[in-house]
Design an enzyme around this catalytic site. Structure first.
Site, mmCIF file in Angstrom:
data_model
loop_
_atom_site.group_PDB
_atom_site.id
_atom_site.type_symbol
_atom_site.label_atom_id
_atom_site.label_comp_id
_atom_site.label_asym_id
_atom_site.label_seq_id
_atom_site.Cartn_x
_atom_site.Cartn_y
_atom_site.Cartn_z
ATOM 1 N N CYS A 2 0.900 -1.188 0.226
ATOM 2 C CA CYS A 2 0.085 -0.245 -0.090
ATOM 3 C C CYS A 2 0.993 1.031 -0.318
ATOM 4 O O CYS A 2 1.911 1.336 0.888
ATOM 5 C CB CYS A 2 -1.169 0.434 1.518
ATOM 6 S SG CYS A 2 -2.012 -1.223 1.422
ATOM 7 N N ARG A 27 3.660 -0.187 -4.751
ATOM 8 C CA ARG A 27 3.409 -1.215 -3.513
ATOM 9 C C ARG A 27 2.343 -1.413 -3.291
ATOM 10 O O ARG A 27 2.267 -2.044 -2.861
ATOM 11 C CB ARG A 27 4.158 0.197 -2.684
ATOM 12 C CG ARG A 27 5.295 1.189 -2.402
ATOM 13 C CD ARG A 27 4.884 1.709 -1.304
ATOM 14 N NE ARG A 27 4.539 1.336 0.125
ATOM 15 C CZ ARG A 27 5.447 0.992 0.791
ATOM 16 N NH1 ARG A 27 6.729 1.405 0.626
ATOM 17 N NH2 ARG A 27 5.513 0.354 2.057
ATOM 18 N N TRP A 74 -2.822 -2.722 -1.735
ATOM 19 C CA TRP A 74 -1.997 -4.110 -1.712
ATOM 20 C C TRP A 74 -3.490 -4.428 -0.895
ATOM 21 O O TRP A 74 -3.274 -4.284 0.175
ATOM 22 C CB TRP A 74 -0.648 -4.508 -1.839
ATOM 23 C CG TRP A 74 -0.592 -5.694 -1.881
ATOM 24 C CD1 TRP A 74 -0.467 -6.332 -2.770
ATOM 25 C CD2 TRP A 74 -0.917 -6.820 -1.005
ATOM 26 N NE1 TRP A 74 -0.265 -7.747 -3.129
ATOM 27 C CE2 TRP A 74 0.102 -7.837 -1.346
ATOM 28 C CE3 TRP A 74 -0.723 -6.863 0.046
ATOM 29 C CZ2 TRP A 74 0.139 -8.894 -1.639
ATOM 30 C CZ3 TRP A 74 -0.515 -7.968 1.142
ATOM 31 C CH2 TRP A 74 0.171 -9.094 0.273
ATOM 32 N N ASN A 100 -2.016 1.767 6.020
ATOM 33 C CA ASN A 100 -0.829 0.561 5.092
ATOM 34 C C ASN A 100 -0.838 -0.335 6.621
ATOM 35 O O ASN A 100 -0.173 0.244 7.820
ATOM 36 C CB ASN A 100 0.488 1.280 4.767
ATOM 37 C CG ASN A 100 1.513 0.543 4.360
ATOM 38 O OD1 ASN A 100 0.921 -0.691 4.404
ATOM 39 N ND2 ASN A 100 2.840 0.495 4.435
ATOM 40 N N GLY A 101 -0.817 -2.057 6.636
ATOM 41 C CA GLY A 101 -0.319 -2.592 7.756
ATOM 42 C C GLY A 101 -2.457 -3.257 7.634
ATOM 43 O O GLY A 101 -2.803 -3.597 6.951
ATOM 44 N N GLU A 483 16.960 -18.118 -7.829
ATOM 45 C CA GLU A 483 16.834 -16.583 -8.075
ATOM 46 C C GLU A 483 16.304 -16.622 -9.970
ATOM 47 O O GLU A 483 15.401 -16.628 -9.714
ATOM 48 C CB GLU A 483 17.701 -16.406 -7.883
ATOM 49 C CG GLU A 483 17.665 -13.864 -8.580
ATOM 50 C CD GLU A 483 16.822 -13.500 -7.798
ATOM 51 O OE1 GLU A 483 16.433 -14.292 -6.515
ATOM 52 O OE2 GLU A 483 16.964 -12.740 -8.159
ATOM 53 N N LYS A 487 12.502 -15.447 -10.370
ATOM 54 C CA LYS A 487 12.222 -14.383 -11.547
ATOM 55 C C LYS A 487 11.212 -14.796 -12.553
ATOM 56 O O LYS A 487 10.261 -13.950 -12.955
ATOM 57 C CB LYS A 487 13.447 -13.963 -12.281
ATOM 58 C CG LYS A 487 14.426 -13.389 -11.801
ATOM 59 C CD LYS A 487 14.402 -11.602 -11.121
ATOM 60 C CE LYS A 487 13.037 -11.829 -10.228
ATOM 61 N NZ LYS A 487 14.374 -11.823 -8.307
ATOM 62 N N GLU A 490 7.696 -15.180 -11.005
ATOM 63 C CA GLU A 490 6.505 -13.436 -10.383
ATOM 64 C C GLU A 490 6.585 -12.448 -11.340
ATOM 65 O O GLU A 490 5.332 -12.332 -11.390
ATOM 66 C CB GLU A 490 8.238 -13.173 -9.259
ATOM 67 C CG GLU A 490 8.669 -11.901 -9.973
ATOM 68 C CD GLU A 490 9.724 -11.552 -8.335
ATOM 69 O OE1 GLU A 490 8.455 -10.704 -7.458
ATOM 70 O OE2 GLU A 490 10.903 -11.240 -9.190
ATOM 71 N N HIS A 506 16.806 -36.797 -7.762
ATOM 72 C CA HIS A 506 16.089 -37.766 -6.521
ATOM 73 C C HIS A 506 14.690 -37.259 -6.327
ATOM 74 O O HIS A 506 14.246 -37.171 -5.295
ATOM 75 C CB HIS A 506 16.715 -37.294 -5.091
ATOM 76 C CG HIS A 506 18.229 -37.637 -4.873
ATOM 77 N ND1 HIS A 506 18.166 -38.547 -4.155
ATOM 78 C CD2 HIS A 506 19.269 -37.054 -5.286
ATOM 79 C CE1 HIS A 506 19.845 -38.766 -4.569
ATOM 80 N NE2 HIS A 506 20.528 -37.529 -5.141
ATOM 81 N N LYS A 605 5.897 -4.432 -4.056
ATOM 82 C CA LYS A 605 7.687 -4.301 -4.284
ATOM 83 C C LYS A 605 7.952 -4.806 -2.816
ATOM 84 O O LYS A 605 9.459 -5.408 -2.319
ATOM 85 C CB LYS A 605 8.129 -2.720 -4.228
ATOM 86 C CG LYS A 605 9.196 -2.460 -4.111
ATOM 87 C CD LYS A 605 10.207 -3.466 -6.153
ATOM 88 C CE LYS A 605 11.345 -3.223 -5.711
ATOM 89 N NZ LYS A 605 12.146 -4.548 -5.964
HETATM 90 O O1 M6R Z 1 13.121 -5.662 0.197
HETATM 91 P P1 M6R Z 1 13.362 -7.056 0.407
HETATM 92 O O2 M6R Z 1 14.740 -7.309 0.060
HETATM 93 O O3 M6R Z 1 12.998 -7.109 1.906
HETATM 94 O O4 M6R Z 1 12.319 -7.787 -0.077
HETATM 95 C C1 M6R Z 1 12.185 -9.467 -0.166
HETATM 96 C C2 M6R Z 1 10.999 -9.474 -1.326
HETATM 97 O O5 M6R Z 1 10.124 -9.656 -0.200
HETATM 98 C C3 M6R Z 1 11.653 -9.272 -2.201
HETATM 99 O O6 M6R Z 1 13.612 -9.602 -2.457
HETATM 100 C C4 M6R Z 1 10.645 -10.204 -3.375
HETATM 101 O O7 M6R Z 1 10.936 -11.558 -3.017
HETATM 102 C C5 M6R Z 1 11.141 -10.093 -5.411
HETATM 103 N N1 M6R Z 1 9.632 -9.475 -5.456
HETATM 104 C C6 M6R Z 1 12.281 -11.057 -5.924
HETATM 105 O O8 M6R Z 1 11.846 -10.214 -6.954
#
Ligand code: M6R
Length: 610
Positions: A2, A27, A74, A100-101, A483, A487, A490, A506, A605
């Protein structure tokens, strides 16, 4: 999660708030709303969908007001729709609130308020706060006291802003667990959940801390604790510029941030490498260096991409420092009552520095007496401020939801920490200098990988309709496989899994057939021969193989369907190179599927809720 924005001054707040919300849309972007007060009359406009829709709605109404709040959501409690979007109002729309929260005891409070005659229209937790405030206003208290009293009743996290038609000269803001920053202007003030929304208007900001509440007027502000103690807040000058948060000619923030990596990595290492001593200098660790180097154990805690960086850190620390290192999901770490000793050092890695799970885990570790260090990108973020020391990655603002340049920045900082401590332990001057020489070549090597963009785009065309992907790597490149898979899933919504290459036998190998793309991270290092065996195993089952391989490796071309040839470096730095083609591959697949890579569905984000 948010985005919240507010303005009080003499200008029309509407374009300021809309522009601020657009900058915060990363956000959260499922719905948006705005509330303004003009001559003691309030107007609230809300929309399901993006801020651009809200902008259109405000244009139809011709609002003009010097006081207002805006929110981009969000969803947590209640589906994304107009009613659940913020601002939330009391019965006669004299009080308006953005939040926000998460309010954890909202059900109890809601039941109590309904019994007292308050009517709820949304499914959100946030709405209880506005009615609670209203209940104190009914008892005769002013807005500030009513907000303070209401916050004493709520459990959970909040960054809130509240305005009232009865006191239209102020905005009340408060923070606990969710970020809130006040922007100081000339006879005008701003507020936001992060500085991106303010930077076009002012570089002078005040960060509220947890448990603080402030009354913001056009020409001043005063702050107190929720317990009613007066406090003095420091005004901080930001160093960031507006062009850092623009797309700069790129079609998406994600592509801009991938392409920026030669510069962002340079910035992460700038001024920190010392050739003569073959070491690194990290100002944020100096005060704690003695305790750090004598730690019996390291723990790294983080979420998502930052957690993957932590896994690479584990390989670095254990190989070069011989200090036992564990990597923990922050969300699990906090809830399983981990054993933490005073001679442990715990690194918390977070791009935003605001991730709720990471922040909560850090507070828990601090309570137990460990040395707590932050590796953050956002300067002045909660994790950075609450840690005992730490290192900024200085990658510049990362706006794309998929983290890219923050990851390579985190790897840079972890390698610098390793170098600094290793030189204090067993690493020789010659080895330190050799590492220095490899380090300084990394930006140029990333540039060479970025030049493969078109080739990678063609590979993406081949695989864009696949339903599944496997990513396999060994050693330092196993976290890179994780990673790469993250990527892809997501931003392209393709199911992808990362595995240690040898572990594939396995279980996951059962998935392999002619429709399964398998991405191998296979540079010529000490595990190369083993990886080649794993490639053979996939080939025998007709899997389609893409290999990230070393520039001069010609042997691998005969084994795989596609190769992406990249420069080599020492093992500790290799993930900074191997991840780059995987970022581009995920990017192009998602773009070819016509998806919004900067704002993928269901994500935000900065995850400031648990
Ligand atoms: O701001 P942060 O690094 O703490 O965020 C952690 C994760 O939310 C963040 O890395 C998320 O997995 C990304 N969308 C990955 O691309």
């Amino acid at each position: 999660m948010c985005g919240i924005v507010g303005y009080i001054g003499k200008k029309n707040c509407v374009p300021i708030i809309i522009e601020g919300l657009k900058r915060l849309e990363y956000r959260g972007y499922d719905s948006a709303g705005i509330a303004v007060i003009n001559e003691a009359k309030s107007t609230v406009i809300k929309n399901k969908g993006k801020v651009s829709l809200l902008e259109k709605s405000t244009e139809n109404v011709n609002l003009n007001s010097p006081l207002g709040l805006g929110h981009t959501r969000w969803a947590t409690h209640g589906i994304p729709n107009e009613i659940n979007s913020h601002p939330h109002c009391n019965h006669d729309q004299s009080i308006m609130l953005i939040h926000n929260g998460i309010i954890e005891n909202y059900q109890v409070l809601k039941t109590m308020l309904i019994k007292s005659g308050f009517k709820f229209i949304s499914d959100t937790d946030s709405e209880v706060i506005v009615h609670l405030i209203d209940s104190f206003v009914h008892k005769g208290y002013g807005l500030f006291k009513s907000v303070r009293f209401a916050l004493n009743e709520v459990e959970g996290t909040y960054g809130i802003a509240v305005i009232s038609t009865k006191e239209p000269d102020k905005i009340i803001v408060a923070k606990k667990g969710s970020p809130l920053v006040i922007g100081i202007g000339e006879n005008e003030n701003y507020l936001a959940s992060d500085v991106n929304a303010l930077i076009a208007h002012t570089k002078h900001v005040v960060y509220l801390e947890d448990g603080e509440i402030a009354e913001v007027y056009a020409d001043r502000f005063t702050a107190k604790t929720i317990e009613d103690e007066d406090i003095q807040k420091e005004i901080i000058e930001l160093t960031m510029n507006l062009d850092e948060i623009d797309r700069g000619g790129y079609p998406t923030f994600m592509l801009k941030e991938i392409m920026e990596q030669p510069d962002s990595v340079t910035n992460s290492m700038r001024g920190r490498l010392i050739f003569e001593e073959g070491t690194a200098k990290l100002g944020g660790l100096e005060a704690v260096l003695n305790k750090l180097i004598h730690s019996k154990r390291f723990i790294i805690s983080a979420c998502g991409t930052s957690w993957h960086a932590g896994l690479v850190g584990e390989y670095m620390f254990e190989q070069f420092l011989r200090i036992p290192t564990e990597v923990e999901y922050a969300s699990e770490f906090r809830y399983r009552n981990p054993i933490i000793n005073e001679d442990d050092t715990i690194f918390f890695i977070s791009q935003s520095g605001e991730t709720a799970d990471t922040l909560a885990a850090m507070k828990e570790a601090k309570r137990k007496g460990a040395l707590v260090l932050g590796i953050c990108n956002v300067v002045g973020s909660s994790i950075a401020r609450e840690s005992d020391g730490g290192v900024y990655i200085h990658a510049g603002p990362e706006i794309g939801v998929a983290s890219t340049k923050a990851f390579t920045g985190q790897l840079t900082v972890l390698a610098l920490i390793t170098m600094l401590l290793a030189r204090k332990k067993d690493m020789s001057l010659a080895d330190g200098k050799a590492l220095y020489n490899e380090f300084i070549q990394i930006p140029e090597k990333i540039n060479r990988i970025l030049a493969l963009n078109e080739q990678i785009e063609k590979i993406a065309e081949e695989f864009k309709d696949s339903n599944n992907f496997l990513y396999l790597g060994r050693g330092y490149n196993f976290p890179v496989a994780l990673e790469g898979a993250l990527k892809l899933k997501e931003i392209s919504y393709i199911h992808a899994e990362g595995y240690p290459a040898a572990e594939m036998k396995h279980g996951p190998i059962a998935l392999v057939d002619e429709n399964m793309p398998v991405v191998f991270i296979a540079p010529k290092d000490s595990t190369y021969d083993k990886i080649v065996s794993n490639i053979q195993e996939i080939k025998a089952r007709k899997g389609r193989i893409i290999a990230i391989a070393s520039e001069h490796d010609e042997e691998i071309d005969k084994l795989v369907d596609f190769t992406i040839k990249i420069p080599d470096t020492v093992r500790i730095l290799m993930p900074m190179l191997t991840v780059v083609p995987l970022q581009l591959l995920a990017y192009h697949i998602a773009m070819k599927k016509g998806l919004n890579v900067d704002q993928p569905r269901n994500l935000a984000k900065s995850v400031t809720v648990e």
